[in-house]
Motif scaffolding. Structure first.
Motif, short mmCIF file in Angstrom:
data_model
loop_
_atom_site.label_atom_id
_atom_site.label_comp_id
_atom_site.label_asym_id
_atom_site.label_seq_id
_atom_site.Cartn_x
_atom_site.Cartn_y
_atom_site.Cartn_z
N GLY A 397 12.64 -35.35 -22.21
CA GLY A 397 12.89 -35.10 -23.62
C GLY A 397 14.35 -35.01 -23.99
N ARG A 398 15.24 -34.84 -23.00
CA ARG A 398 16.65 -34.57 -23.31
C ARG A 398 17.36 -35.75 -23.95
N ARG A 399 16.98 -36.98 -23.64
CA ARG A 399 17.66 -38.14 -24.20
C ARG A 399 17.13 -38.51 -25.59
N ASP A 431 27.99 -29.61 -17.88
CA ASP A 431 27.80 -29.91 -19.30
C ASP A 431 26.32 -29.86 -19.67
N ASP A 432 25.51 -30.42 -18.79
CA ASP A 432 24.08 -30.50 -19.05
C ASP A 432 23.45 -29.12 -19.14
N ILE A 433 23.83 -28.23 -18.25
CA ILE A 433 23.23 -26.90 -18.23
C ILE A 433 23.81 -26.01 -19.33
N THR A 434 25.11 -26.04 -19.51
CA THR A 434 25.74 -25.11 -20.46
C THR A 434 25.82 -25.62 -21.89
N GLY A 435 25.81 -26.92 -22.07
CA GLY A 435 26.00 -27.46 -23.42
C GLY A 435 24.86 -28.32 -23.88
N GLY A 436 23.71 -28.15 -23.25
CA GLY A 436 22.58 -29.01 -23.55
C GLY A 436 21.70 -28.51 -24.67
N ARG A 437 20.51 -29.03 -24.71
CA ARG A 437 19.47 -28.61 -25.64
C ARG A 437 18.37 -27.93 -24.82
N TYR A 438 17.70 -26.96 -25.40
CA TYR A 438 16.81 -26.13 -24.59
C TYR A 438 15.40 -26.01 -25.17
N ARG A 439 14.43 -25.85 -24.27
CA ARG A 439 13.09 -25.45 -24.70
C ARG A 439 13.22 -24.07 -25.31
N PRO A 440 12.73 -23.87 -26.54
CA PRO A 440 12.96 -22.59 -27.21
C PRO A 440 12.26 -21.42 -26.54
N ALA A 441 12.77 -20.24 -26.79
CA ALA A 441 12.14 -19.01 -26.32
C ALA A 441 10.96 -18.66 -27.23
N PHE A 442 9.88 -18.15 -26.63
CA PHE A 442 8.69 -17.80 -27.40
C PHE A 442 8.06 -16.53 -26.86
N GLY A 443 7.41 -15.82 -27.75
CA GLY A 443 6.60 -14.67 -27.37
C GLY A 443 5.19 -14.84 -27.90
N HIS A 444 4.22 -14.28 -27.17
CA HIS A 444 2.81 -14.29 -27.59
C HIS A 444 2.24 -12.89 -27.43
N LYS A 445 1.40 -12.48 -28.35
CA LYS A 445 0.66 -11.23 -28.22
C LYS A 445 -0.79 -11.52 -28.54
N VAL A 446 -1.68 -11.22 -27.58
CA VAL A 446 -3.07 -11.63 -27.71
C VAL A 446 -4.00 -10.44 -27.49
#
Length: 727
Positions: A397-399, A431-446
């Motif tokens: 997905g990064r490209r 560059d890839d690790i520090t300046g990249g794009r990321y899978r967002p953080a998420f929380g769930h409560k069930v």
């Protein structure tokens, strides 16, 4: 053989051949054919006068296999062996080479390559077959129905000749409006497990040319010094230290102030000069939060009233059903930011063309985005922008960024020069690790309510996190009634028939640059759904497989999901683990496909977990290339498990803490002892395989760890930071 081609290069090569048959579609979707001298249109198959058949592949190759898959479709319908077909990548042209699922947008993603191209490429191959046969029938004076093509030879009625003998005549024939596709009983290549990838040899012997391998005459290398915090801006630079580096050429702030371009004669000099260069940043609008603050915001949102009622069900009714249940199971989950970390860091090369345009060489996942961006940056018409799509060493997905981030960097860096020399943009691993794009953080409560017999009577599911699609060109595609579907997919559309289900979503402030990641939202929703199903099964005192099957009854959707669950359980010897081993199971639907996995481990969370075996069952419709399907399942499983074992992206004061593989460690070959993949035979249309192997892998592992380590439920990731050690 892999041929890199632009549209201009493709047509030039076609014109150099005495006769060429090209079959494809017009912009209105009607099948069309022409010679090199004929009318302009965009083909899917090209046949040279010497009989060489080339598939024009509209989906780029990052390791997932469309170059082989789409070539297989043409070879099957045309009557070829796999060694009789080559491939080249299509030029950037969204009017015809668009992804049918994305609309008027050319791109590869969402595990859609085969799903959206299956009919197109079969029809093109079938049309070419019928045209060649018609030409042969005219030549021999026989009925076309008496002829066929076998291994590149037109045969029948006592005659035999290679297809090359009829290319010129076939090119003069009007293509059939609806060519007859082969019946599945006639398939020799589609579904054949012995068909191997067309690019295996070049990738094994080192002759494959990836975007990073490209070296143009007289090129410069450019690297970007980026602000360490999101939305920081470059204010001033001091390049006196950089000037001491041999090979350094120049440094300049990008026009958008998003960084500083550093130019040099080679990559090493560019990286050293960047290190020596000092930059002043404006952080007034930059991210300043740390990971704990971001997590706290997400977890607080889970306790508040949801921003969106996704299913439009009455929350009070669901809550009452749960409150009145005989047993209530509750759990809260947290998923951190994740990097893509493909083996080949981002890169691309841009150069001027003789006609006053520019040519971008790139492992280009979404050609339409950079094509439009470059046209705007250089103030050129679209036809003056050309993209040479090359092989890419992974992407996940990064490209495929909505704003063409790294291609824009390259274009701006090139635009600031006199444009006499090509500019190659190179990202380092850091560059890839520090300046990249990321899978967002998420929380769930069930909260799940069970009656006295252990049946689900209510399911209250709260989700909070950072929307990927909002604010991007894909918002109209994914966001409806304020809900970003990628945030809730896998929960709101689960095949489980759950009574009284409420799904609430709250968007939280984006922490850094976000992007879809292999399997997108299913990476967290699949984990939560399958861990919760195990928790509910345990509370009900029932076997996890049988418990799940009770909620998979009704229609084809449930039947197919139940089918892979049963197959995985059977092949994984569910419930019959050897002494000293424990098992976990999970099943999930994503990208139209159904995947179930049994993870078998030895050890436990305290003494060290060893993953001994993963058994996977996949129903992806008709498996065009079973060998590739198995490889994608293996890769998806490893990718999912490797990240939940030990990876996360954290921030301190807005800056990324991780920098390279020592602290963002990819899966190691010894982490999983064995993977066994079983494909469900199917006549259904093909669906995704690049991503569906990932979602069930991590919850199956989590459930196995819980079975081995009683009372431990891994609800926050990564596992290594939350009570689990690995052998």
């Amino acid at each position: 053989m892999t041929i890199q081609s632009s549209r201009r290069g493709f047509l030039k090569g076609a014109a150099a051949t005495a006769a060429v048959l090209m079959v494809g579609v017009r912009p209105d979707g009607v099948l069309a054919a022409a010679t090199a001298e004929g009318k302009m249109f965009n083909p899917f198959v090209k046949i040279g006068a010497d009989g060489t058949v080339t598939a024009i592949v509209k989906h780029f190759e990052k390791g997932q296999g469309p170059a082989t898959g789409l070539s297989t479709l043409i070879a099957e319908e045309l009557g070829l062996r796999m060694d009789q077909i080559e491939y080249e990548f299509a030029p950037s042209n969204p009017q015809v080479y668009n992804n049918l699922i994305f609309g008027q947008f050319q791109g590869t993603g969402g595990s859609t390559a085969m799903a959206n191209s299956f009919q197109q490429y079969r029809q093109a191959g079938a049309a070419a077959r019928e045209m060649l046969i018609a030409a042969a029938a005219q030549e021999w004076g026989v009925d076309a129905s008496s002829l066929t093509i076998e291994e590149g030879m037109v045969v029948g009625s006592g005659n035999s000749a290679p297809i090359s003998a009829f290319v010129a005549a076939a090119a003069m024939i009007e293509p059939p409006a609806e060519p007859k596709l082969k019946d599945p009983s006639e398939f020799k290549l589609i579904g054949n497990p012995d068909v191997r990838r067309l690019d295996s040899a070049i990738k094994t012997n080192g002759t494959a040319v990836y975007a990073m391998d490209l070296h143009l005459p007289n090129q410069m290398i450019a690297v970007i010094k980026r602000p360490p915090r999101k939305d920081g801006l470059a204010v001033a630079i001091d390049d006196s230290g950089a000037k001491e580096i041999k090979g350094f050429i120049n440094a300049a702030i990008l026009p958008n102030k998003a960084g500083v371009a550093v130019y040099a004669e080679n990559t090493w000099a560019a990286l050293q000069a960047r290190e020596a260069l000092e930059a002043e940043w404006d952080f007034s609008q930059a991210e300043s939060r740390s990971s704990e603050e971001i997590k706290a915001e997400i977890m607080a949102a889970l306790d508040a009233e949801p921003e969106f009622n996704v299913l439009k069900n009455d929350h009070g009714t669901v809550g009452s059903a749960i409150d009145g249940a005989a047993n209530v199971v509750e759990e809260t989950f947290y998923f951190p930011l994740l990097a893509h970390a493909p083996m080949e860091p981002l890169n691309c090369t841009i150069e001027a063309t003789e006609d006053g345009g520019v040519l971008l060489h790139d492992g280009c996942q979404f050609p339409t985005g950079p094509h439009m961006a470059l046209a705007q940056i250089f103030q050129l018409p679209m036809e003056k922008i050309r993209i040479n799509t090359m092989l890419a060493g992974g992407s996940f997905g990064r490209r495929a960024t909505p704003d063409a981030d790294y291609q824009v960097e390259a274009a701006l860096a090139f635009a600031m020069t006199d444009r006499s020399r090509p500019v190659k943009l190179v990202w380092s691993r850091e560059d890839d690790i520090t300046g990249g794009r990321y899978r967002p953080a998420f929380g769930h409560k069930v909260r799940v309510g069970l009656d006295a017999e252990g049946n689900i009577v209510g399911w209250d599911h709260r989700i909070a996190g950072q929307s990927i699609m909002k604010g991007t060109p894909f918002e109209a595609f994914s966001v409806h009634d304020g809900v970003d579907h990628s945030s809730v997919e896998g929960v709101s559309d689960t095949p489980y028939r759950i009574p009284a289900q409420f799904v609430g979503l709250t968007d939280t402030k984006k922490a850094t640059s976000l992007l879809w990641w292999r399997a997108v939202g299913h990476t967290h929703t699949g984990y939560v759904m399958e861990v919760m199903m195990d928790l509910a099964a345990a509370a009900a005192g029932r076997d996890p497989v049988e418990f799940r099957l009770a909620y998979l009854k009704g229609d084809k959707d449930q039947d197919r999901m139940a089918g892979v669950l049963r197959l995985a359980a059977e092949k994984g010897n569910w419930g019959k683990a050897p002494a000293g081993r424990s098992q976990g199971i999970a099943v999930h639907k994503s990208f139209g496909s159904y995947a179930a996995q049994v993870v078998e481990i030895s050890g436990n969370a305290e003494d060290g977990v060893k993953i001994e075996k993963v058994t996977c069952a996949i129903d992806c419709g008709l498996a065009v290339n079973p060998d590739i399907v198995k490889a994608q399942m293996e890769g998806g499983i490893g990718y999912g498990i490797g990240h939940v074992m030990r990876n996360q992206i954290t921030l301190t004061g807005g800056e990324i803490d991780q920098f390279n593989f020592p602290d963002y460690e990819p899966l190691r070959i010894g982490d999983i002892a064995a993977i066994d993949v079983h494909i469900v035979p199917s006549a259904e249309p093909p669906t995704g395989v690049g991503e569906p192997g990932t979602p069930p892998a991590s919850p199956a592992l989590a459930n196995a760890i819980s079975a081995a380590s009683k009372d431990l439920r891994v609800s926050s990731l990564p596992m290594s930071e939350n009570g689990v050690s690995f052998a």
